[in-house]
Design a protein around this motif. Sequence first.
Motif, mmCIF file in Angstrom:
data_model
loop_
_atom_site.group_PDB
_atom_site.id
_atom_site.type_symbol
_atom_site.label_atom_id
_atom_site.label_comp_id
_atom_site.label_asym_id
_atom_site.label_seq_id
_atom_site.Cartn_x
_atom_site.Cartn_y
_atom_site.Cartn_z
ATOM 1 N N PRO A 1 32.040 41.936 -25.770
ATOM 2 C CA PRO A 1 31.200 42.652 -24.796
ATOM 3 C C PRO A 1 30.827 41.746 -23.619
ATOM 4 O O PRO A 1 30.612 40.544 -23.789
ATOM 5 C CB PRO A 1 29.963 43.041 -25.603
ATOM 6 C CG PRO A 1 30.459 43.141 -27.013
ATOM 7 C CD PRO A 1 31.494 42.036 -27.130
ATOM 8 N N THR B 1 34.751 49.956 -31.923
ATOM 9 C CA THR B 1 35.188 49.973 -30.529
ATOM 10 C C THR B 1 35.576 51.402 -30.177
ATOM 11 O O THR B 1 36.179 52.105 -30.985
ATOM 12 C CB THR B 1 36.400 49.028 -30.334
ATOM 13 O OG1 THR B 1 36.002 47.699 -30.704
ATOM 14 C CG2 THR B 1 36.888 49.037 -28.890
ATOM 15 N N CYS C 1 34.150 50.254 -24.854
ATOM 16 C CA CYS C 1 32.822 49.788 -25.257
ATOM 17 C C CYS C 1 32.839 49.375 -26.724
ATOM 18 O O CYS C 1 33.704 49.794 -27.480
ATOM 19 C CB CYS C 1 31.787 50.905 -25.099
ATOM 20 S SG CYS C 1 31.560 51.502 -23.426
ATOM 21 N N ARG C 2 31.834 48.593 -27.123
ATOM 22 C CA ARG C 2 31.664 48.212 -28.525
ATOM 23 C C ARG C 2 30.240 48.529 -28.946
ATOM 24 O O ARG C 2 29.285 48.213 -28.230
ATOM 25 C CB ARG C 2 31.925 46.718 -28.701
ATOM 26 C CG ARG C 2 31.602 46.175 -30.051
ATOM 27 C CD ARG C 2 32.735 45.602 -30.882
ATOM 28 N NE ARG C 2 34.072 45.716 -30.421
ATOM 29 C CZ ARG C 2 34.755 44.758 -29.741
ATOM 30 N NH1 ARG C 2 34.189 43.616 -29.432
ATOM 31 N NH2 ARG C 2 36.004 44.964 -29.387
ATOM 32 N N TYR D 1 25.801 50.827 -27.192
ATOM 33 C CA TYR D 1 27.057 50.117 -27.021
ATOM 34 C C TYR D 1 27.031 49.316 -25.734
ATOM 35 O O TYR D 1 26.248 49.577 -24.823
ATOM 36 C CB TYR D 1 28.292 50.987 -27.134
ATOM 37 C CG TYR D 1 28.457 52.208 -26.267
ATOM 38 C CD1 TYR D 1 28.161 52.224 -24.909
ATOM 39 C CD2 TYR D 1 29.003 53.361 -26.821
ATOM 40 C CE1 TYR D 1 28.375 53.352 -24.147
ATOM 41 C CE2 TYR D 1 29.221 54.492 -26.062
ATOM 42 C CZ TYR D 1 28.904 54.482 -24.715
ATOM 43 O OH TYR D 1 29.124 55.597 -23.946
ATOM 44 N N THR E 1 29.566 47.371 -22.741
ATOM 45 C CA THR E 1 30.883 47.494 -22.132
ATOM 46 C C THR E 1 31.758 46.290 -22.480
ATOM 47 O O THR E 1 31.281 45.184 -22.722
ATOM 48 C CB THR E 1 30.774 47.619 -20.602
ATOM 49 O OG1 THR E 1 30.096 46.462 -20.086
ATOM 50 C CG2 THR E 1 30.021 48.880 -20.215
ATOM 51 N N HIS F 1 36.113 47.922 -18.161
ATOM 52 C CA HIS F 1 35.226 49.080 -17.981
ATOM 53 C C HIS F 1 34.805 49.063 -16.514
ATOM 54 O O HIS F 1 34.615 47.995 -15.934
ATOM 55 C CB HIS F 1 34.002 48.913 -18.896
ATOM 56 C CG HIS F 1 33.134 50.125 -18.998
ATOM 57 N ND1 HIS F 1 32.401 50.602 -17.942
ATOM 58 C CD2 HIS F 1 32.849 50.931 -20.050
ATOM 59 C CE1 HIS F 1 31.717 51.660 -18.329
ATOM 60 N NE2 HIS F 1 31.967 51.889 -19.614
ATOM 61 N N VAL G 1 25.013 48.193 -20.742
ATOM 62 C CA VAL G 1 24.743 48.704 -22.080
ATOM 63 C C VAL G 1 24.154 50.097 -21.954
ATOM 64 O O VAL G 1 23.535 50.436 -20.937
ATOM 65 C CB VAL G 1 23.787 47.788 -22.875
ATOM 66 C CG1 VAL G 1 24.434 46.467 -23.209
ATOM 67 C CG2 VAL G 1 22.489 47.567 -22.130
#
Length: 184
Positions: free
Chosen positions: A20, A80, A96-97, A112, A114, A118, A123
């Motif tokens: 991230p 993810t 995103c995660r 999540y 980015t 992205h 977030v």
Amino acid sequence: MQLTRPDLARVLERSLAARPVADVGWLAAPPPRARVLRERMDLEPGASLTSTADALFGWAVHRGAGLTIAPTGPVDVGVTVVQAVHVGPLWFTAPCRVVDVVRETDEAGFTYATLPHHPETGVESFRVRRAGEGLVFEIHAVARHDFWGSRAVPPAAHRVQDRVTRGYLDAARELSRAARPGTR
């Protein structure tokens, strides 16, 4: 950004090893030049927190917002997800995660962050909470423009983000209608 529908499986595969580029701490302390977005909406009276949360954790809010998504699984820390949004003739992917999950008696949701590639760096948090006799759906996002196009034309980037956010809210409302006892 591309003119044809993206191969989300390929983007997802490329994103799995990425880290991230934003921290959940941004929600409490936004960095300089970040856009802070907060939305809160009452959900359908009588909606079940459990059923609404299950829909949220199954990505139904995101699909209901009109996004094309490819997650590695239901919402959980470390999952993810790659989302694609179609804007005019262009497609944008947004990997995103999931970095935080809450599943308590009176609140459920996730945040999540980015990943590289992205259009934004930031977030976003999605929460369903008990409020009095009902439920509310809350979105809290903090992001900076990362894509050259969004930096060059911030109002256009904000319109896209606002459109997706409105889609999340509308989808949550519809899902809460389906989450009332006796409506299944």
